[in-house]
Design a protein around this motif. Structure first.
Motif, mmCIF file in Angstrom:
data_model
loop_
_atom_site.group_PDB
_atom_site.id
_atom_site.type_symbol
_atom_site.label_atom_id
_atom_site.label_comp_id
_atom_site.label_asym_id
_atom_site.label_seq_id
_atom_site.Cartn_x
_atom_site.Cartn_y
_atom_site.Cartn_z
ATOM 1 N N LYS A 4 -17.212 9.611 1.389
ATOM 2 C CA LYS A 4 -17.367 9.597 -0.067
ATOM 3 C C LYS A 4 -16.475 10.667 -0.706
ATOM 4 O O LYS A 4 -16.273 11.731 -0.151
ATOM 5 C CB LYS A 4 -18.835 9.839 -0.432
ATOM 6 C CG LYS A 4 -19.763 8.753 0.075
ATOM 7 C CD LYS A 4 -21.183 8.992 -0.370
ATOM 8 C CE LYS A 4 -22.170 8.075 0.331
ATOM 9 N NZ LYS A 4 -21.947 6.657 0.083
ATOM 10 N N ILE A 6 -16.383 13.145 -3.635
ATOM 11 C CA ILE A 6 -17.348 13.779 -4.524
ATOM 12 C C ILE A 6 -16.616 14.699 -5.487
ATOM 13 O O ILE A 6 -15.933 15.636 -5.071
ATOM 14 C CB ILE A 6 -18.399 14.563 -3.711
ATOM 15 C CG1 ILE A 6 -19.174 13.592 -2.817
ATOM 16 C CG2 ILE A 6 -19.341 15.318 -4.633
ATOM 17 C CD1 ILE A 6 -19.545 14.140 -1.484
ATOM 18 N N TRP A 28 -13.644 1.265 -5.175
ATOM 19 C CA TRP A 28 -14.949 1.749 -4.736
ATOM 20 C C TRP A 28 -15.930 1.792 -5.899
ATOM 21 O O TRP A 28 -15.542 1.743 -7.063
ATOM 22 C CB TRP A 28 -14.837 3.155 -4.156
ATOM 23 C CG TRP A 28 -14.034 3.260 -2.896
ATOM 24 C CD1 TRP A 28 -13.467 2.239 -2.178
ATOM 25 C CD2 TRP A 28 -13.703 4.468 -2.205
ATOM 26 N NE1 TRP A 28 -12.810 2.733 -1.085
ATOM 27 C CE2 TRP A 28 -12.941 4.094 -1.075
ATOM 28 C CE3 TRP A 28 -13.985 5.805 -2.422
ATOM 29 C CZ2 TRP A 28 -12.455 5.030 -0.163
ATOM 30 C CZ3 TRP A 28 -13.504 6.746 -1.520
ATOM 31 C CH2 TRP A 28 -12.748 6.361 -0.394
ATOM 32 N N THR A 69 -26.726 10.793 -1.091
ATOM 33 C CA THR A 69 -26.117 11.227 0.174
ATOM 34 C C THR A 69 -26.909 10.739 1.382
ATOM 35 O O THR A 69 -26.414 10.778 2.503
ATOM 36 C CB THR A 69 -25.985 12.765 0.232
ATOM 37 O OG1 THR A 69 -27.285 13.352 0.066
ATOM 38 C CG2 THR A 69 -25.044 13.275 -0.848
ATOM 39 N N PRO A 81 -19.989 7.501 6.290
ATOM 40 C CA PRO A 81 -20.629 7.076 5.042
ATOM 41 C C PRO A 81 -19.814 5.992 4.332
ATOM 42 O O PRO A 81 -18.586 6.003 4.377
ATOM 43 C CB PRO A 81 -20.670 8.356 4.205
ATOM 44 C CG PRO A 81 -20.535 9.461 5.184
ATOM 45 C CD PRO A 81 -19.692 8.929 6.303
ATOM 46 N N ARG A 82 -20.501 5.058 3.698
ATOM 47 C CA ARG A 82 -19.828 3.995 2.967
ATOM 48 C C ARG A 82 -19.048 4.601 1.798
ATOM 49 O O ARG A 82 -19.566 5.439 1.071
ATOM 50 C CB ARG A 82 -20.870 3.017 2.449
ATOM 51 C CG ARG A 82 -20.308 1.684 2.056
ATOM 52 C CD ARG A 82 -21.428 0.717 1.814
ATOM 53 N NE ARG A 82 -20.917 -0.629 1.690
ATOM 54 C CZ ARG A 82 -21.667 -1.678 1.501
ATOM 55 N NH1 ARG A 82 -22.963 -1.536 1.436
ATOM 56 N NH2 ARG A 82 -21.135 -2.864 1.391
ATOM 57 N N PRO A 83 -17.800 4.186 1.583
ATOM 58 C CA PRO A 83 -16.977 4.781 0.524
ATOM 59 C C PRO A 83 -17.598 4.648 -0.865
ATOM 60 O O PRO A 83 -18.163 3.616 -1.212
ATOM 61 C CB PRO A 83 -15.673 3.989 0.612
ATOM 62 C CG PRO A 83 -15.628 3.498 2.008
ATOM 63 C CD PRO A 83 -17.041 3.209 2.364
ATOM 64 N N GLU A 84 -17.457 5.716 -1.648
ATOM 65 C CA GLU A 84 -18.036 5.771 -2.991
ATOM 66 C C GLU A 84 -17.458 6.997 -3.688
ATOM 67 O O GLU A 84 -17.172 7.995 -3.049
ATOM 68 C CB GLU A 84 -19.551 5.927 -2.844
ATOM 69 C CG GLU A 84 -20.380 5.590 -4.034
ATOM 70 C CD GLU A 84 -21.860 5.521 -3.646
ATOM 71 O OE1 GLU A 84 -22.519 4.534 -4.037
ATOM 72 O OE2 GLU A 84 -22.346 6.433 -2.956
ATOM 73 N N ILE A 86 -18.487 9.800 -6.286
ATOM 74 C CA ILE A 86 -19.680 10.374 -6.907
ATOM 75 C C ILE A 86 -19.267 11.555 -7.771
ATOM 76 O O ILE A 86 -18.616 12.486 -7.292
ATOM 77 C CB ILE A 86 -20.694 10.857 -5.845
ATOM 78 C CG1 ILE A 86 -21.142 9.692 -4.958
ATOM 79 C CG2 ILE A 86 -21.886 11.542 -6.506
ATOM 80 C CD1 ILE A 86 -22.014 10.115 -3.789
ATOM 81 N N ALA A 105 -21.810 14.193 3.403
ATOM 82 C CA ALA A 105 -21.521 12.840 2.929
ATOM 83 C C ALA A 105 -20.039 12.567 2.696
ATOM 84 O O ALA A 105 -19.606 11.417 2.765
ATOM 85 C CB ALA A 105 -22.289 12.565 1.644
ATOM 86 N N GLY A 106 -19.263 13.594 2.415
ATOM 87 C CA GLY A 106 -17.862 13.326 2.114
ATOM 88 C C GLY A 106 -17.045 14.552 1.815
ATOM 89 O O GLY A 106 -17.360 15.658 2.253
#
Length: 197
Positions: A4, A6, A28, A69, A81-84, A86, A105-106
């Motif tokens: 992710k 962030i 995303w 997260t 972690p699935r891409p996103e 935030i 998480a990223g």
């Protein structure tokens, strides 16, 4: 696949503007922590502060960060972690548990800007920014004070980018490039398709 992305940093450094653009470019999902809090509480952040105080807001913020997260969905390629994308509030890294969860998480990209630039960007929206109205100081003095208080927290980010002299498009370019370089070191598929770090 990458972890992710962030976005964090002081108010008016460009998180809310650049976050959706970066998400669109990457294809995303974009999630804004403050917007989730407002939707769940049914009131603005300024109203949450006024009605319940900062401690209550920080608890809500911690719950939302933990939920985002703690998403168990995994990338089928690297199992990370699935891409996103935030976007977080400016004080999120002050909380150790938030910082630890976001780090797991990223990649944390902290946007910065010179105090004078932030003051100009904030303009007449000070009343909607509860932390600026504390202490009865001038906006610029309060911004400098808060930046000093949060400097150590922001230093925990993986990447720092100064948005002072960048357009939103330029900032998006910088964020994506820096994130890609950093994320590549975290998630590199090996020849047999197994994740290597």
């Amino acid at each position: 696949m990458t972890p992710k992305l962030i976005l964090t940093g002081f108010m008016a450094t460009g998180k809310s503007s650049v976050g959706p653009l970066v998400a669109r470019r990457l294809g995303w999902k974009f999630v804004d922590v403050d917007s989730v809090i407002v939707a769940q509480a049914g009131k603005s952040i300024a109203q949450i502060f006024a009605d319940h105080g900062e401690a209550h807001f920080r608890r809500l913020e911690r719950e939302v960060v933990a939920h985002l997260t703690g998403d168990r969905r995994r990338c089928p390629q690297c199992h990370g972690p699935r891409p996103e994308v935030i976007s977080t509030g400016g004080g999120v890294l002050l909380d150790e548990s938030n910082c630890a969860a976001l780090k797991r998480a990223g990649v944390i990209v902290c946007l910065t800007a010179r105090p004078e630039v932030v003051a100009a960007r904030v303009g007449r929206s000070e009343s909607r920014r509860p932390k600026l109205t504390e202490g009865g100081k001038s906006t610029l003095a309060r911004i400098k004070e808060l930046m000093d208080e949060r400097a150590d927290a922001y230093a925990r980010a993986d990447i720092q980018i100064d948005s002072s002299d960048l357009t939103v498009d330029q900032l998006a370019d910088h964020v994506i490039a820096a994130f890609a370089a950093h994320a590549a070191r975290r998630c590199v598929p090996s020849a047999d398709g197994v994740r290597s770090a």
